[in-house]
Structures are given as structure tokens and as C-alpha cells.
Design a protein around this motif. Structure first.
Motif, short mmCIF file in Angstrom:
data_model
loop_
_atom_site.label_atom_id
_atom_site.label_comp_id
_atom_site.label_asym_id
_atom_site.label_seq_id
_atom_site.Cartn_x
_atom_site.Cartn_y
_atom_site.Cartn_z
N ILE A 1 17.55 26.87 75.72
CA ILE A 1 17.04 26.82 74.35
C ILE A 1 15.56 27.19 74.33
O ILE A 1 15.10 27.93 73.44
CB ILE A 1 17.26 25.42 73.75
N GLY B 1 15.16 30.73 74.28
CA GLY B 1 15.76 31.42 73.15
C GLY B 1 17.15 31.96 73.42
O GLY B 1 17.68 32.75 72.63
N TYR C 1 20.29 31.05 72.98
CA TYR C 1 21.06 30.04 72.27
C TYR C 1 22.56 30.09 72.56
O TYR C 1 23.22 29.06 72.65
CB TYR C 1 20.81 30.16 70.77
N GLU C 2 23.10 31.29 72.69
CA GLU C 2 24.55 31.40 72.93
C GLU C 2 24.92 30.78 74.28
O GLU C 2 25.93 30.08 74.39
CB GLU C 2 24.98 32.87 72.88
N ALA D 1 23.18 28.49 75.79
CA ALA D 1 22.94 27.06 75.66
C ALA D 1 24.12 26.38 74.98
O ALA D 1 24.51 25.27 75.35
CB ALA D 1 21.66 26.81 74.85
N ALA D 2 24.70 27.06 73.99
CA ALA D 2 25.86 26.50 73.28
C ALA D 2 27.03 26.29 74.23
O ALA D 2 27.75 25.29 74.12
CB ALA D 2 26.26 27.42 72.13
N LEU E 1 22.11 23.17 67.12
CA LEU E 1 21.94 24.46 67.78
C LEU E 1 22.60 25.57 66.97
O LEU E 1 22.00 26.65 66.79
CB LEU E 1 22.53 24.41 69.19
N TYR E 2 23.81 25.33 66.47
CA TYR E 2 24.47 26.36 65.67
C TYR E 2 23.74 26.61 64.35
O TYR E 2 23.75 27.72 63.82
CB TYR E 2 25.94 25.99 65.43
N LYS F 1 20.50 26.47 64.12
CA LYS F 1 19.38 27.32 64.57
C LYS F 1 19.84 28.76 64.76
O LYS F 1 19.10 29.71 64.50
CB LYS F 1 18.81 26.76 65.88
N MET F 2 21.11 28.92 65.20
CA MET F 2 21.67 30.24 65.43
C MET F 2 22.14 30.90 64.13
O MET F 2 22.46 32.09 64.11
CB MET F 2 22.85 30.14 66.41
#
Length: 219
Positions: free
Chosen positions: A165, A168, A170-171, A173-174, A197-198, A200-201
Motif C-alpha cells: 500500500i 501504491g 493496491y491490487e 495489496a488486496a 482499500l477497494y 481507495k482503488m
């Protein structure tokens, strides 16, 4: 008989999630169902070799006439563990009572904990929601030290997710956070972290999905 079954990940619809409390009726007692389901479960050899552990929140969707309409999972379970759930779920065909309501579906939600002896993983499922149909546990073990890979601890997933995260990513991290949900599917803070998180995405579909799952598990 027509099954709509996914062997890769495909989420349940919002309509399905809203009806999961409509518990399916097994032709027998719930204890009969749990015993029959657990008796047929096997730890996939490929998962055992890879050291894969986790909990599958399996869902069997039953039509009003008692037929199996679909088999899915609430969480993004490991593909081998999910395939084993699907295999055993198929064996329950003809074992569900009809509701005679052709417009409504009922659901059997079955958590299955795949654990490996000596690997430090224990699924926290002692306080399951009332609409769950019991719990199945299966233990894998190895007589060879080279057979099963070490199990990554929850703190390792958290650390990796936080680093990703910060970068950056994010995918990726998810995916780490999804693994935490697979390990402890009733630990709500992991879902809250996924929702954040989603958000933020900017993934509105995943945000809506996990908010609905949270609402179910909190009820």
C-alpha cells in the motif's frame, strides 16, 4: 440437472447475499448433514504439498423444488480448496427439501477449515452466524519434512499488504488482504481493511460486495 458452477472465482450476486439468511433444509437433521459432508472431504494433495491452509465459506444455492442451482464461495478461496468443496457439494444433490416457492432460493452456507498439523493455523470459527450450517474441519499432515511448505502467518500478510500500500501497489495489496480473509473469515477487521482499500482503488463493485458480506456476518 443443470449446475451453474464456477471453478475459478466468481462472486455471488447482491440478490444472493441478501437472501443468505434463507437457510436451506436438508432431508435429515443438520447433524446428519455435517457428518455426511465431513465424511466425504479430502485434503487436496496439491494443497497439502504447497502448504495451503485456509477456510472456504462454501455456499450451495437451492431452488424452490429442492434442486441444486449453483455452488459458490463467499470468499476468494484457494482454487484447490474450493474445488474440493465443489466436489463434495455436488454429492448433496437430491438431499435438499423443496420449499415449493419457485420464486425464492434457499442457501446452505458451510465453512470448511483446511488446517495442517504443526503449522500454527487455527480457524477462528467458534462463533459462527446462525445461518451457517455447522462447520467442517479437515487436517492435513505430512510424514515428510519436505512435503508441506511452511504456512505464512497472518502478521506476514499484514506486513506485506502495508508495504504494498505504501508503494501504491493496491491490487497486490488486496490479494494479501484476501488471504487474511481466507485464513480468518469471521474476523471482521480484515473485511473493513479490504473495504477501505477497494474504496481507495475506486472499485465500487468490490466495496459493495464486501460491505454486504460484513452486514451478513455482523447480523
Amino acid at each position: 440437472m443443470l449446475f451453474f458452477i464456477q471453478t475459478s472465482f466468481a462472486q455471488l450476486s447482491v440478490a444472493d447475499l441478501q437472501q443468505l439468511h434463507n437457510k436451506a433444509r436438508y432431508r435429515g437433521t443438520e447433524d446428519d448433514f455435517q457428518r455426511a459432508f465431513a465424511k466425504n472431504l479430502r485434503y487436496p494433495a496439491s494443497a497439502m504439498k504447497a502448504g495451503t491452509v485456509g477456510t472456504v465459506l462454501g455456499v450451495i444455492k437451492i431452488s424452490g423444488d429442492g434442486e441444486v442451482a449453483a455452488i459458490e464461495t463467499l470468499n476468494k478461496a484457494d482454487k484447490d480448496l474450493k474445488a474440493e468443496f465443489i466436489r463434495v457439494a455436488r454429492l448433496t444433490e437430491k438431499m435438499w427439501a423443496a420449499t415449493r416457492d419457485i420464486l425464492a432460493f434457499s442457501y446452505a452456507v458451510i465453512p470448511i477449515a483446511f488446517m495442517m498439523k504443526g503449522k500454527g493455523y487455527e480457524a477462528g470459527l467458534s462463533k459462527s452466524p446462525g445461518f451457517f450450517m455447522g462447520l467442517a474441519r479437515i487436517n492435513g499432515f505430512s510424514t515428510s519434512s519436505s512435503f508441506a511448505a511452511p504456512v505464512k502467518q497472518e502478521k506476514d500478510y499484514v506486513a506485506r499488504a502495508n508495504k504494498l500500500i505504501e508503494k501504491g501497489k493496491y491490487e497486490k495489496a488486496a490479494k494479501e488482504l484476501e488471504q487474511l480473509v481466507n485464513l480468518q473469515p469471521l474476523y471482521l477487521p480484515y473485511y473493513h481493511n479490504l473495504v477501505k482499500l477497494y474504496e481507495k482503488m475506486g472499485d465500487a463493485n468490490q466495496v459493495a460486495y464486501y460491505k454486504q458480506v460484513l452486514q451478513l456476518l455482523e447480523s
